[in-house]
Scaffold this motif. Structure first.
Motif, PDB file in Angstrom:
ATOM      1  N   TYR A   1       0.976  -1.288  -0.051  1.00 47.37           N
ATOM      2  CA  TYR A   1      -0.005   0.103   0.024  1.00 47.37           C
ATOM      3  C   TYR A   1       0.946   1.129  -0.168  1.00 47.37           C
TER       4      TYR A   1
ATOM      5  N   GLN B   1      -0.095   0.458  -3.891  1.00 49.19           N
ATOM      6  CA  GLN B   1      -1.481  -0.069  -4.422  1.00 49.19           C
ATOM      7  C   GLN B   1      -2.405   1.158  -3.540  1.00 49.19           C
ATOM      8  N   ASN B   2      -2.286   2.241  -4.202  1.00 47.57           N
ATOM      9  CA  ASN B   2      -3.228   3.151  -3.779  1.00 47.57           C
ATOM     10  C   ASN B   2      -3.881   4.261  -4.736  1.00 47.57           C
ATOM     11  N   GLU B   3      -4.846   4.766  -4.643  1.00 46.72           N
ATOM     12  CA  GLU B   3      -5.252   5.654  -5.739  1.00 46.72           C
ATOM     13  C   GLU B   3      -4.929   7.149  -5.448  1.00 46.72           C
TER      14      GLU B   3
ATOM     15  N   PRO C   1      -0.524   6.600  -8.522  1.00 41.25           N
ATOM     16  CA  PRO C   1      -0.101   6.086  -7.079  1.00 41.25           C
ATOM     17  C   PRO C   1       0.753   6.910  -6.338  1.00 41.25           C
TER      18      PRO C   1
ATOM     19  N   THR D   1      -6.595   6.341  -1.087  1.00 41.24           N
ATOM     20  CA  THR D   1      -7.398   5.376  -1.168  1.00 41.24           C
ATOM     21  C   THR D   1      -6.726   4.029  -1.492  1.00 41.24           C
TER      22      THR D   1
ATOM     23  N   THR E   1      -6.070   0.492  -3.115  1.00 37.60           N
ATOM     24  CA  THR E   1      -6.754  -0.330  -3.854  1.00 37.60           C
ATOM     25  C   THR E   1      -6.990  -1.873  -3.564  1.00 37.60           C
ATOM     26  N   ASN E   2      -6.389  -2.223  -2.747  1.00 37.75           N
ATOM     27  CA  ASN E   2      -6.688  -3.545  -2.111  1.00 37.75           C
ATOM     28  C   ASN E   2      -7.749  -3.419  -1.035  1.00 37.75           C
TER      29      ASN E   2
END
Length: 206
Positions: free
Chosen positions: A63, A71-73, A94, A134, A136-137
Motif C-alpha cells: 500500500y 497500491q493506492n489511488e 499512485p 485510497t 486499491t486492495n
C-alpha cells in the motif's frame, strides 16, 4: 547497517510524556514506564487470523509502495523531491508514502471474530482523511485513531506472542501497584498492543 543495529531513521507519531517512572515498585520485576498522550493519528490497517505476520505486513508495505508501485489511488499533489519527477496533476497515479514507526500489532482478544490487526502509522502530514490515498486492495482500511493516553513500556530483545504477553502482564501489575485498581490481568490481555520499531533482522539486543 543502521537497521541491523537498531538505528531508527523513520518518523514516529509525536507524543507528550505526562509521567515517567524510572524504577519499579517491588512487583515481580522493576518495570519502568511512561504515560504518553498521543494526538489524533491515522493508520493503514489489515486484519488477519493467521499466526504469521508476513502476509499482513506485505499487504501494508505494498500500500505504501515498499515493493514497487504503491497500491493506492493517488489523489494528492506530490512534493518536489530529488530526483525530480514531473507528473500531470490531472492523473490519478499512485502516491508513495514514507515508512514510519511503529508497526502496531493488536491482540484484539475482545473481538468475537478473534481477528488480529496490524497497522502502519501514516506520516504526520497525512492529518486528514481527504489527504490519504485510497487503498486499491480492499483488505487495507484507513483508520482515524483518536487522541489517547497510554502506558508504555519499552524493551529490547526477541519478541513473540509469549514474550509480549509476559511484558504486558508485568506492566499491568506495576500499574495496579501504582494505584490503577481496575488493571486486572484479563483487562491487560484484552487491551495491550505491541509496537515494533525495528525490522525483524535487527540484532535482538538492539
Amino acid at each position: 547497517m543502521g537497521s541491523i543495529f537498531g538505528k531508527e531513521s523513520v518518523k514516529e507519531p509525536p507524543y507528550e510524556v505526562l509521567f515517567r517512572r524510572t524504577t519499579g515498585n517491588n512487583v515481580d520485576v522493576a518495570t519502568p514506564y511512561e504515560l504518553r498522550k498521543y494526538a489524533t493519528r491515522y493508520a493503514a490497517m489489515v486484519e488477519y487470523n493467521s499466526t504469521s505476520t508476513s502476509e499482513p505486513f506485505r499487504i501494508l508495505a505494498k500500500y505504501i509502495g515498499v515493493f514497487g508501485t504503491p497500491q493506492n489511488e493517488g489523489k494528492t499533489n506530490i512534493a518536489m523531491t530529488a530526483p525530480v519527477v514531473m507528473e500531470d496533476s490531472t492523473t490519478q497515479g499512485p502516491t508513495p508514502i514514507a515508512m514510519t514507526a511503529p508497526v502496531i500489532m493488536e491482540n484484539n482478544a475482545t473481538s468475537s471474530s478473534g481477528m488480529k490487526k496490524m497497522m502502519f502509522m501514516l506520516p504526520e502530514e497525512f492529518n486528514d482523511l481527504s489527504k490519504i490515498p485510497t487503498p486499491t486492495n480492499p483488505a487495507v482500511q484507513i483508520l482515524q485513531l483518536p487522541s489517547e493516553i497510554g502506558a508504555v513500556r519499552t524493551y529490547n530483545g526477541q519478541y513473540n506472542t509469549a514474550i509480549n504477553e509476559e511484558k504486558a502482564q508485568h506492566l499491568g501489575r506495576q500499574l495496579h501497584s501504582d494505584g490503577l485498581v481496575d488493571m486486572t490481568e484479563e483487562y491487560v490481555m484484552g487491551h495491550y498492543q505491541f509496537w515494533g520499531y525495528n525490522p525483524p533482522f535487527t540484532i535482538p539486543y538492539f
